[in-house]
Structures are given as structure tokens and as C-alpha cells.
Design a protein around this motif. Structure first.
Motif, short mmCIF file in Angstrom:
data_model
loop_
_atom_site.label_atom_id
_atom_site.label_comp_id
_atom_site.label_asym_id
_atom_site.label_seq_id
_atom_site.Cartn_x
_atom_site.Cartn_y
_atom_site.Cartn_z
N ASP A 56 3.89 6.65 -8.67
CA ASP A 56 3.45 5.52 -7.85
C ASP A 56 2.51 4.59 -8.62
N SER A 72 7.82 9.26 -0.81
CA SER A 72 7.18 10.03 -1.87
C SER A 72 8.04 10.08 -3.12
N ASN A 88 -4.51 0.60 -3.29
CA ASN A 88 -3.05 0.56 -3.20
C ASN A 88 -2.41 1.93 -3.37
N VAL A 89 -2.88 2.69 -4.34
CA VAL A 89 -2.32 4.02 -4.60
C VAL A 89 -3.45 5.03 -4.45
N HIS A 104 3.64 0.86 -9.22
CA HIS A 104 2.73 -0.12 -8.62
C HIS A 104 2.27 -1.13 -9.66
N ILE A 123 1.81 7.34 1.63
CA ILE A 123 3.00 8.18 1.63
C ILE A 123 3.24 8.86 2.97
N SER A 134 0.84 -1.19 0.00
CA SER A 134 0.00 0.00 0.00
C SER A 134 0.88 1.25 0.00
N TYR A 135 0.61 2.14 -0.94
CA TYR A 135 1.41 3.36 -1.08
C TYR A 135 0.82 4.47 -0.21
N ALA A 169 7.34 1.79 -0.23
CA ALA A 169 6.05 2.28 -0.71
C ALA A 169 5.59 3.52 0.04
N THR A 170 6.22 3.86 1.16
CA THR A 170 5.83 5.06 1.92
C THR A 170 6.64 6.29 1.50
#
Length: 621
Positions: free
Chosen positions: A468, A514, A460-461, A472, A215, A212-213, A511-512
Motif C-alpha cells: 500500500d 487488502s 493515507n496509509v 500510494h 483496509i 485513504s487506505y 484502496a479498501t
């Protein structure tokens, strides 16, 4: 290392078929059968280290393919009260299952595909690792359910060997498929990060992990740099847990050079690195970069010079081991380098995942270039965290010199459209084969719908981040295809390939981050380079011409291999496939661009049909 195969309620005819085929026909199992749980489950293919099925305390039994890197930690911290009969990671999975049930997968750090028969529950429980590093295929018809590490092992159990048309349309578009269906009708794959339960004839599949993105805007770049260094270093250490010698693939790019450097730091007994080079034509020999890295690390570099003769000698074998065509021409050199590595070591480390996690594909820069122009025109280039300015991206555009044909193709249908349609144009391989393929046979609307469903997945995004969304999609669709190649090409030679970038704590952390930290101004792998700039030779760090694993197919197909291709596509078999025009393929051998995948994609399909469709009688009983 082992492969897995299992079947519930195997027929006598199938048992007879196996006994006559012998162990060499399928790579995924031997013909020795162990009957467990009152003949409800037949396990074929055992743990190679013990040649015995691993049994738990309550009538459970497991077949397992892969490695659990944190199994010693789990024994000490989660399973201290369990009395172990062995020192293997396999038994740790059984112990976790006894304590946590199907939630045991949440504790596993590694690559795996396994199946557990629970005698008390009369239940088969199967799981595949979070990224799809290890394979798991299955088929179900009537009261029979079977699973295997290879699709070819299941072919005797399907009603007939046929092509899945929907999957074929996806392959023709992307050169990989997008979901659980494979190119074989009635054979599916268990998707990465999913588990499967088969009980009383019912099949249930559910997702246990996803990326999971979300941010993180609360920390400084310094925080991300320090944590990235810690997590990747830790992962490389875990991935070297082994009783045998370990080496690495070393292509000459950032990812493989970094993994090799970190492996040497943490393992004084690190064996060395392996590299494949092409010297027939200028521009394809990247060995100088690999030599510089190995020299700086004071480690041996083993190289193989790969030729067009190697291609003709091995391409059919490669398709056989892959089971189905997938991804690009990199499978060929990967096969050759794996053969070299297997002569020296049993385990190698690779750099797969670095491009998808940290932005290593040139198409990301092309997309960002267009995005920066649009933002400048709209006056939105200072809005939010994700838009680059034209000023920031201009210094990075020189790396696109070799990609002018791709840019031309990308922009020919217009600019500034919806994000999903723009990225689709960047990865769409079907533009090369519009004349050769009969597209009326395929429903391309379904392909686009499936693509958009993944690309625009809000779970997810959640933010409108083009970078992203692109990474992804590639993480979910392209990466499993590349891992398919990584696993099959190494295992074809009895070699285990491990991928330290794909450690789930590292992936979840990445994924976190930016886009303006990972990919500022369109600078590919900027964060990765900044953090590890002292680990990699400057020549490698600063190069702008890395193109994956370049293969001189353009030169070979119009030169040494022209007769080879003409023989294949002029054959009666190729002329009667129905979905493509082999005569047009032959006519199109001249004038191929360096990045064209036209011939590669159709050649792989033709050889696949020859191996599995034309020889279907060999896979029946």
C-alpha cells in the motif's frame, strides 16, 4: 473540450503582446478576449463548443476544461429546480456552485479544471479534478494572478524564464516532480484534488479530496470481486458519454485490453482501437497481443509502425507540447498513436491507473521478494495480512528475468533496511547519471525528505503495508506525471483522452482492498485478472513480459540516432548548461542497458532548455 486561460488585471502591454502573437503560438488560448466583471477578470480561451463564456444567474462566469460524466444525473437529482439555458456539463458546474458554493466539487464525477468568477463575492474560485487528469497552472506576482492550461501561456507574465532548482533536483532523481512546484520558477500547478480561491489579492489553496487506505477486513474475496466488476463496468459506461465517435488505445496489456473489451460491450457504436508498434528491433513489437484482443472483440485495429526517423522528426515537438520534461519515453509513442487516433475519432479511452491501483509494476514484486525473505528470516511471515511467504512468491519470480540489473542495483547497498529507503532505491533514476550531473549544485536531502513525507504519510496509509505504501506513492507522484503525458500528447492532436480506471468511486473502493487480495504472493494485478478473465484473450491474460510502452532507445541511441545525439550534446548550447557534463553524456552512449533512462532524461532537459530558455525572448513582451 477546451483549454482555459485567465488573468486578473491584465496590463496593456500584455494585451498588445497577445494580439501580435496570434492563436498558433500558444495552444491553450486564442487571442480573442472577453471582459467580464467590470474588467476585473479577462478570460482568454472559451468553450470550443459554443465559443462563448458560460454565465450564471448571479454574475458568475466559468471557463472549463474537461468532462463531467454524471452531469445528467446531477441535473435530475440535485438541480431539478434550476432553469438551464443549455444542455452542457459546463452550466451544471455553475448551477452546482450557485447551490453549494465551493463544495460543488464534491458532486462532480469526471476530469476537470475550471475557474469561476463570482461577481457578488468578487472572488475567483478554481478547482482541479481528484487525480490531475486535466492541468491547471498559475502564477502570482504583486497584484496580478494568472492561470492557464499550459505553462507556456504564463511565461510572458513571470519576471524571467528560469529553472526551479529544487524541482530540477526532483526531476533528475525521479524524472518527475513531487509537489506543486514546476521546472519553471514562479509557475506552480494546482495539485490534484485541490481548490483555489483568489480574493482581494489573497491566494488560498485547500485540499477537498484524498484517497485513504482504510483496509476492509470484514468482507470476503467474492464481495470485492463482484463490486470491482460493477464499479469498473459502470465507470466505462460513464466515460463513453459523448456525441462523437469513441475509440481506445490498445497496447496489448491487461489494462487497455480490458477497457477496450468493456467499452465494446456497453457501446455498440464503439469505433475501434489504436496501436503503435516498433518493428526495427526484436522484442519491441507487441502488436500480436493487440491484434488478438481486437479480433476477439470483432473490432478494427488501426496501427502505426513507429521508427527512429519519427523520433528525430517529433521529439522537439513533444517537449514543446509537454511544457516540461516528465516521466519516461512513453510520451513519444503516445504522441504518435494519438496522431493516428485523431485521424479517426475525437475521444479515446486509455488504461492509465490500473498499475497503481492493482499492482502492475515489476518493482512491486522485487520489493515483495525481499520482504518475504526478511519475514522468513525473522519468523514473521505469518504475522498480519501483508507479508508474503517465500513459497507463495517463488512461482511468480520468472517475470523478473528481464529485471536482473534492477535487482542487482536494488540490493547492492544492502538488504532489509527501512521501507522508505528500500523503495527509494527502486525508483531512483539518478544512479544512472552520477558522473554526468554536478550533484553539488543540488540539495538532495530535501528530495529525500519530501519523498519520505509522502511515502510515510500516516493519514493515507495507516497500516504497515509495504504494498500500500508503494502503490500510494506512485498514485500520488508517478500517476500525475503519466496523466500529464496522457493529456498533452492527445490534446496536441485535438484528441480527448479519458481514463475509466480513475473514477473516484472505483479508486476509493480499491484502496479498501487488502494487499493479500489485490497482490497475493506477488501476483501482479491478480484481482483484476480474476474478475475479468473471461473478457480478455488468454494470451494477453497470461503474458509475463509486458513492460509498459517499450521503446528501442538503447538500440536507436547506439545505432541510427547516435549521430543525432552526438550533434545535440556536442553543441555549444549543451556544453554550457552548467548542471551536467555533455561530453560525458556522449562518452556514455555505448553500453546502455535496456532500462536505462540516462540519455532520455538528459536529452529531454536539453531540448527543454533549447525551446524555452534559449528562446526566452519569444515568450516575453
Amino acid at each position: 473540450m477546451c483549454s482555459i486561460f485567465g488573468i486578473t488585471q491584465p496590463s496593456q502591454e500584455y494585451k498588445n503582446f497577445l494580439s501580435h502573437r496570434g492563436p498558433d503560438h500558444f495552444d491553450s488560448f486564442s487571442t480573442k478576449e472577453i471582459y467580464l466583471a467590470h474588467n476585473r477578470l479577462s478570460i482568454i480561451g472559451l468553450d470550443e463548443r459554443s465559443n462563448q463564456p458560460m454565465q450564471g444567474r448571479n454574475g458568475t462566469v466559468i471557463v472549463f476544461n474537461g468532462e463531467i460524466y454524471n452531469y445528467k444525473d446531477l441535473k435530475a437529482k440535485k438541480l431539478s429546480d434550476y432553469v438551464f439555458k443549455s444542455h452542457s456539463d459546463t452550466e451544471v458546474i455553475l448551477a452546482l456552485y450557485e447551490k453549494y458554493g465551493i463544495d460543488c466539487v464534491q458532486y462532480l464525477r469526471g476530469m476537470f479544471a475550471f475557474a469561476i468568477w463570482d461577481e457578488n463575492e468578487k472572488r475567483l474560485f478554481c478547482a482541479r479534478d481528484r487525480f490531475g487528469i486535466k492541468p491547471f497552472y498559475y502564477t502570482k506576482n504583486q497584484d496580478q494572478f494568472a492561470f492557464a492550461s499550459e505553462m507556456k501561456a504564463l511565461l510572458p507574465l513571470v519576471p524571467s524564464i528560469e529553472t526551479n532548482q529544487e524541482a530540477l533536483s526532483e526531476y533528475l532523481t525521479f524524472q518527475y516532480t513531487l509537489g506543486a512546484e514546476t521546472l519553471f520558477q514562479n509557475i506552480n500547478q494546482l495539485m490534484p484534488g485541490h481548490l483555489l480561491i483568489y480574493q482581494k489579492g489573497d491566494l488560498n489553496i485547500k485540499k477537498y479530496w484524498d484517497v485513504s487506505y482504510e483496509i476492509d477486513f470484514s468482507h470476503s474475496p467474492k464481495y470485492f470481486e463482484e463490486k470491482l466488476e460493477s464499479l469498473l463496468t459502470d465507470s466505462v459506461c460513464y466515460h463513453q458519454v459523448s456525441d462523437v465517435a469513441i475509440g481506445s488505445y490498445l497496447s496489448g496489456g491487461i489494462d487497455s485490453s480490458l477497457i477496450t473489451a468493456l467499452a465494446c460491450e456497453s457501446n455498440p457504436n464503439f469505433y475501434g482501437a489504436f496501436h503503435g508498434k516498433f518493428t526495427d528491433h526484436p522484442g519491441y513489437d507487441e502488436s500480436s497481443y493487440a491484434i488478438d484482443t481486437a479480433s476477439a472483440l470483432n473490432k478494427s485495429l488501426y496501427t502505426i509502425n513507429i521508427t527512429s526517423q519519427d523520433f528525430t522528426d517529433n521529439i522537439s515537438k513533444i517537449i514543446y507540447h509537454l511544457d516540461t520534461p516528465v516521466a519516461g519515453p512513453g510520451a513519444f509513442p503516445q504522441y504518435m498513436v494519438s496522431k493516428l487516433a485523431a485521424e479517426h475519432v475525437k475521444v479515446v479511452l486509455g488504461g492509465q491507473g490500473g498499475d497503481e491501483l492493482f499492482g502492475g509494476y515489476a518493482r512491486y514484486v522485487i520489493a515483495y521478494f525481499e520482504q518475504s525473505i526478511k519475514a522468513a528470516i525473522d519468523g514473521t511471515h505469518k504475522n498480519g495480512h501483508f507479508v508474503v511467504t517465500p513459497e507463495s512468491i517463488i512461482p511468480n519470480l520468472t517475470l523478473l528475468q528481464e529485471y536482473k540489473p534492477l535487482i542487482k542495483e536494488f540490493w547492492k547497498d544492502g538488504l532489509f533496511g527501512p521501507l522508505d529507503e528500500r523503495y527509494f532505491r527502486l525508483i531512483n533514476r539518478s544512479v544512472d547519471i552520477q558522473d554526468e550531473v554536478d550533484w553539488d549544485l543540488f540539495d538532495l536531502r530535501k528530495v529525500m525528505e519530501k519523498f519520505k513525507g509522502i511515502f510515510n504519510n500516516q493519514e493515507n496509509v495507516q497500516k504497515e503495508a509495504y504494498f500500500d505504501k508503494m502503490t500510494h506513492f506512485d498514485f500520488k507522484c508517478l500517476l500525475p506525471a503519466l496523466l500529464h503525458v496522457e493529456d498533452r500528447m492527445s490534446m496536441a492532436h485535438g484528441l480527448e483522452s479519458r481514463v475509466p480506471f480513475l473514477d473516484h468511486p472505483l479508486v476509493e473502493f480499491a484502496a479498501t482492498i487488502s494487499a493479500d487480495i489485490k497482490f497475493p504472493g506477488g501476483r501482479m494485478k491478480s484481482l483484476l485478472k480474476e474478475v475479468f478473465k473471461h473478457k480478455i484473450p488468454e494470451k494477453v491474460l497470461m503474458r509475463r513480459d509486458k513492460m509498459g510502452f517499450p521503446v528501442p532507445l538503447k538500440e536507436w541511441f547506439s545505432g541510427n540516432l547516435k549521430d543525432f545525439l552526438q550533434d545535440i550534446f556536442s553543441s555549444q548550447q549543451a556544453q554550457t548548461r552548467g548542471f551536467y557534463d555533455a561530453k560525458k553524456v556522449v562518452k556514455g552512449l555505448e553500453g546502455l542497458s535496456q532500462f536505462s533512462r540516462k540519455i532520455w532524461g538528459l536529452l529531454c532537459l536539453e531540448l527543454w532548455h533549447r525551446e524555452f530558455h534559449d528562446k526566452s525572448h519569444e515568450y516575453r513582451y
